[in-house]
Design an enzyme around this catalytic site. Structure first.
Site, PDB file in Angstrom:
ATOM      1  N   SER A 262      31.629 -53.654  28.232  1.00 59.51           N
ATOM      2  CA  SER A 262      31.867 -53.652  29.677  1.00 59.51           C
ATOM      3  C   SER A 262      31.707 -52.246  30.218  1.00 59.51           C
ATOM      4  CB  SER A 262      33.289 -54.155  29.970  1.00 59.51           C
ATOM      5  OG  SER A 262      33.644 -53.964  31.328  1.00 59.51           O
ATOM      6  N   HIS A 264      33.198 -51.710  33.188  1.00 57.15           N
ATOM      7  CA  HIS A 264      34.244 -51.801  34.214  1.00 57.15           C
ATOM      8  C   HIS A 264      33.661 -52.321  35.528  1.00 57.15           C
ATOM      9  CE1 HIS A 264      38.497 -50.285  33.965  1.00 57.15           C
ATOM     10  NE2 HIS A 264      38.482 -50.644  35.237  1.00 57.15           N
ATOM     11  N   ARG A 319      35.074 -60.482  39.869  1.00 55.30           N
ATOM     12  CA  ARG A 319      35.078 -60.518  41.335  1.00 55.30           C
ATOM     13  C   ARG A 319      34.922 -61.934  41.898  1.00 55.30           C
ATOM     14  NH1 ARG A 319      32.102 -55.698  40.078  1.00 55.30           N
ATOM     15  NH2 ARG A 319      32.931 -53.797  41.064  1.00 55.30           N
TER      16      ARG A 319
END
Length: 369
Positions: A262, A264, A319
Site C-alpha cells: 500500500s 496509503h 474511500r
C-alpha cells in the site's frame, strides 16, 4: 443531520443503487462537509501518486477465456485461516464519523452483511470494542499507528485481543504526515474526537489536524519494532505500507505474518510508484511465505481481478466504502461491496475463472501505454 462543533454528520440509512464508484464519489461530495471530504478524498502534494494508483491498472490486461464451461463464479476465500465470502476487505481508515454519525459501527455492520473483513484504525471515531461488537461476530483486524508511548501501544493491542480481532496491522509508512494540500486549504481540524485516543491518551485528537496527531506516533520504525509488536501479541502481525521487495523480506524476517502492499492511498510519499505497479514484485519476493494484502486505487471489479492475479490474497477498498457510508450508512457500505462483488463475478466468468484460486493463477498481459 447531526451537528457537532459546527460539523454536519450524515444520518442516512438506505441501500444504494450504485452505477459505479466514480459517480458515488461525486454524490458523496455533495453531502460531506468540505473539510471532511477534502481529508477523505485528498492525497499528498499535487496528488500525482494518487492519480497513478488508478492509471496503473491500465498497465495490465485480462485475457478473455470463452471455451471454459464456467458459470456462477465463487468469491469465497480463506486468508489467515479466516473463511470469507469475498476477497474484498475494508481498509483501516481514520475518523469515519466525518462521513456518518455512526462511523465505524455502521461500516462494521455493512461489511459483516456481505461476509467480508474490516480493519479498524487507531484513529477511529468509535472504540475497538464497540466497532467489533457491531460487526456481529464477523472477522476484523486492528491497525496500529505505533506510538512513542509503549503503554499506549500495549493498551490498544490488549483491547483488540479482548475484542476478538483476528490480526494486527502495523502501519510503517506514516512516520511523518504527507503534505496534504487539501487539509491546508480547508484549514481542516478533526471536529469529533477519536475514541481510542479519548480512552488511552491525554489528547482525543479533536481540534487538531492529522499532522499534529501523527506527531505522537513513532517518527522512526525499523524491523526491531516489527519484532517487538510480534513478540508482544499472539495475533498475526501484518506490516502495512510495504512497496519494496527488500522491506517485505525484512518484515517477514522480523516476524511479520503478512505483508500489506500500500502507498496509503497516495496520501504519503508523492512521486512514489502506484501500489499496483509494485505488487507483483513484492508478491514474488514473498513467494508464498505469508499472505499478501493489497490496497490503493481499487474502483472496479477488473481492478480486484488484476490485483488477485498479480499476487494479492486480499484486496482492500477505502474511500468508496466511506462514500457509501455517508450516503447510506451500513446499507450503503453493503451496497458498495455488493457492487464490486457483482463486477468481479462478471469479470471472473468472462475470464474463465471459477474460483478465487483460479483468478490467482490467471495470466495477465503486461502493456504500457
Amino acid at each position: 443531520m447531526v451537528v457537532v462543533n459546527g460539523y454536519k454528520q450524515n444520518e442516512n440509512e438506505k441501500k444504494l443503487n450504485v452505477l459505479n464508484l466514480d459517480q458515488l464519489e461525486k454524490q458523496a461530495k455533495e453531502i460531506i462537509p468540505t473539510g471532511g471530504f477534502g481529508y477523505i478524498s485528498g492525497g499528498s502534494e499535487d496528488e500525482w501518486t494518487l492519480r497513478e494508483n488508478r492509471r496503473a491498472f491500465t498497465h495490465k490486461q485480462i485475457v478473455p477465456r470463452a471455451l471454459t464451461n464456467i458459470e456462477k463464479p465463487e468469491l469465497e476465500t480463506n486468508v489467515f485461516g479466516i473463511p470469507l465470502k469475498t476477497p474484498l476487505f475494508m481498509v483501516p481508515a481514520a475518523a469515519q464519523g466525518l462521513a456518518h454519525v455512526k462511523g465505524e459501527v455502521d461500516t462494521a455492520k455493512g461489511v459483516a452483511a456481505v461476509g467480508g473483513l474490516m480493519a479498524q484504525s487507531t484513529y477511529s471515531s468509535t472504540s475497538i470494542a464497540d466497532t467489533a461488537a457491531s460487526g456481529t461476530g464477523a472477522p476484523q483486524f486492528f491497525q496500529l499507528y505505533m506510538s512513542k508511548d509503549w503503554d499506549f501501544n500495549e493498551a490498544l493491542l490488549d483491547e483488540a485481543k479482548r475484542a476478538g480481532v483476528k490480526g494486527i496491522i502495523l502501519t510503517v509508512d506514516a512516520t511523518v504526515d504527507g503534505y496534504r494540500e487539501a487539509d491546508i486549504i480547508n484549514n481542516f481540524q478533526f471536529p469529533i474526537p477519536m475514541a481510542n485516543l479519548t480512552k488511552y491518551s491525554e489528547d482525543d485528537g479533536q481540534g487538531k489536524g492529522i499532522a499534529e496527531i501523527y506527531a505522537s506516533a513513532a517518527q522512526k520504525i525499523g524491523s526491531d519494532d516489527v519484532a517487538r509488536i510480534a513478540n508482544y501479541t499472539d495475533l498475526p502481525v501484518i506490516v502495512k505500507g510495504i512497496e519494496s521487495p527488500e522491506d517485505a523480506l525484512y518484515a517477514i524476517g522480523a516476524g511479520a505474518s503478512g505483508i500489506y502492499v500500500s502507498n496509503h492511498g497516495g496520501r504519503q510519499l508523492n512521486g512514489g510508484p502506484a501500489s499496483f505497479d509494485v505488487l507483483e514484485d513484492v508478491a514474488k519476493a514473498v513467494n508464498g511465505k505469508v499472505p499478501v494484502i493489497f490496497d490503493s486505487g481499487i474502483r472496479r471489479g477488473s481492478d480486484v481481478f488484476k490485483a488477485l492475479a498479480s499476487g494479492a490474497d486480499l484486496v482492500g477498498i477505502g474511500r468508496p466504502v466511506i462514500y457509501g457510508l455517508a450516503l447510506g450508512g451500513a446499507q450503503g457500505v453493503q451496497s458498495v461491496f455488493e457492487h464490486l462483488d457483482h463486477e468481479l463475478e462478471i469479470i471472473m466468468q468472462l475470464a474463465g475463472t471459477k474460483t478465487i484460486s483460479d483468478v490467482k493463477n490467471a495470466k495477465l498481459l503486461n502493456i504500457r501505454y
